[in-house]
Design an enzyme around this catalytic site. Structure first.
Site, PDB file in Angstrom:
ATOM      1  CG  ASP A   1       1.858   4.218  -3.320  1.00 44.12           C
ATOM      2  OD1 ASP A   1       2.522   3.972  -4.336  1.00 44.12           O
ATOM      3  OD2 ASP A   1       1.842   3.472  -2.321  1.00 44.12           O
TER       4      ASP A   1
ATOM      5  CG  ASP B   1      -0.326   0.197  -2.565  1.00 49.46           C
ATOM      6  OD1 ASP B   1       0.770  -0.387  -2.451  1.00 49.46           O
ATOM      7  OD2 ASP B   1      -1.223   0.151  -1.678  1.00 49.46           O
TER       8      ASP B   1
ATOM      9  CG  HIS C   1      -2.632  -4.137  -2.773  1.00 52.84           C
ATOM     10  ND1 HIS C   1      -1.326  -4.492  -2.551  1.00 52.84           N
ATOM     11  CD2 HIS C   1      -2.848  -3.013  -2.024  1.00 52.84           C
ATOM     12  CE1 HIS C   1      -0.778  -3.622  -1.706  1.00 52.84           C
ATOM     13  NE2 HIS C   1      -1.663  -2.716  -1.391  1.00 52.84           N
TER      14      HIS C   1
ATOM     15  CG  HIS D   1      -2.338  -7.805  -1.060  1.00 46.79           C
ATOM     16  ND1 HIS D   1      -1.897  -7.123   0.044  1.00 46.79           N
ATOM     17  CD2 HIS D   1      -1.241  -8.158  -1.771  1.00 46.79           C
ATOM     18  CE1 HIS D   1      -0.565  -7.035  -0.013  1.00 46.79           C
ATOM     19  NE2 HIS D   1      -0.153  -7.657  -1.103  1.00 46.79           N
TER      20      HIS D   1
ATOM     21  CG  HIS E   1      -5.469  -0.091   0.022  1.00 42.07           C
ATOM     22  ND1 HIS E   1      -5.360  -0.994   1.059  1.00 42.07           N
ATOM     23  CD2 HIS E   1      -4.218   0.059  -0.476  1.00 42.07           C
ATOM     24  CE1 HIS E   1      -4.095  -1.360   1.187  1.00 42.07           C
ATOM     25  NE2 HIS E   1      -3.377  -0.746   0.264  1.00 42.07           N
TER      26      HIS E   1
ATOM     27  CE  LYS F   1       4.468   1.375  -3.479  1.00 41.75           C
ATOM     28  NZ  LYS F   1       3.441   1.053  -2.489  1.00 41.75           N
TER      29      LYS F   1
ATOM     30  CB  CYS G   1       4.221   3.963   0.483  1.00 38.72           C
ATOM     31  SG  CYS G   1       3.205   2.463   0.659  1.00 38.72           S
TER      32      CYS G   1
HETATM   33  C1  VGL Z   1       0.195   2.572   1.759  1.00 40.19           C
HETATM   34  C2  VGL Z   1      -0.843   1.429   3.433  1.00 40.19           C
HETATM   35  C3  VGL Z   1      -1.116   0.379   2.584  1.00 40.19           C
HETATM   36  C4  VGL Z   1       0.916   3.820   1.330  1.00 40.19           C
HETATM   37  C5  VGL Z   1      -0.053   1.541   0.884  1.00 40.19           C
HETATM   38  O1  VGL Z   1       0.927   4.139   0.120  1.00 40.19           O
HETATM   39  O2  VGL Z   1       1.481   4.501   2.216  1.00 40.19           O
HETATM   40  N1  VGL Z   1      -0.185   2.507   3.033  1.00 40.19           N
HETATM   41  N2  VGL Z   1      -0.723   0.451   1.309  1.00 40.19           N
HETATM   42 ZN    ZN Z   2      -1.362  -1.032  -0.063  1.00 38.80          ZN
END
Ligand code: VGL
Ligand code: ZN
Length: 206
Positions: A16, A54, A56, A60, A89, A114, A159
């Site tokens: 990410d 990431d 979404h 979401h 995000h 994901k 993550c």
């Molecule tokens: C993440 C919070 C929400 C991450 C992703 O990449 O750590 N944290 N979505």
């Molecule tokens: Zn996320």
């Protein structure tokens, strides 16, 4: 007789490294962009590189904005367990969901998205947050014979840690490079994540 060339370690999984997790993004991780030179350099030292993203939909269920009255960083109970409610995000197709412009993409053999099911979050690169629904990454790695994994990226305590814990549980040999990762650190979540990774036999390097 020629000595066999030293084989490169198996797979680097870069978690990410997207605009929304870097300074200026909607869920910015402190110094998130500081890991870029190191991550880019690391990519050359592995047989295979996997990037995660990431990804979404706007509706979401992990977004506080989709729960009237809820504040970002508060907790709710979902059918699969407790869930942090995040600022909006990494919305599919948005600039915030793009990889950071300085992330090298050339050596990426696979890009895994994901978190696209509106009903469930997916911190880990291996399973959604029910810890059961697979993303397919395990199959990809096993089919290619990649069993030793190094994991780095954003964020260490969400993550990255979830991915490392799942990989260890699946029987992969896992190293997390903390120097090539940065944390959100929400209410002690970093210390918690480090403790859990250690207990699971994840090798932590700096
Ligand atoms: C993440 C919070 C929400 C991450 C992703 O990449 O750590 N944290 N979505
Ligand atoms: Zn996320």
């Amino acid at each position: 007789m020629h000595p066999k060339p030293e084989a490169l370690p198996d797979a680097l999984i870069v978690i990410d490294v997207q605009n929304d997790f870097c300074p200026g993004g909607s869920l910015a991780v402190t110094d998130g962009d500081a890991i870029l030179p190191r991550i880019n350099a690391m990519m050359r030292a592995f047989q295979s590189v996997v990037l995660t993203q990431d990804w979404h939909p706007a509706n979401h269920s992990s977004f506080a904005a989709n729960h009237p009255g809820a504040e970002p960083f508060s907790m709710i109970e979902m059918p699969y367990g407790p869930q942090v409610l995040w600022p909006v995000h990494c919305v599919q197709g948005s600039r915030g969901a793009d990889f950071h412009a300085d992330l090298s993409l050339d050596r990426a053999a696979m890009i895994l998205r994901k978190g696209y099911d509106p009903k469930i979050d997916s911190y880990s690169a291996f399973f959604e947050n029910d810890r059961k629904t697979p993303t397919g990454l395990e199959g990809y790695l096993r089919a290619r014979g990649l069993s030793e994994l190094t994991i780095a990226g954003l964020a260490t305590d969400f993550c990255v840690a979830y991915s490392a814990l799942d990989a260890a549980r699946l029987g992969f040999a896992v190293t997390v490079d903390l120097g090539a990762s940065r944390a959100i650190d929400l209410n002690g979540s970093l210390a918690d994540a480090i403790g859990q990774m250690r207990a699971a036999g994840v090798r932590l390097v700096d």
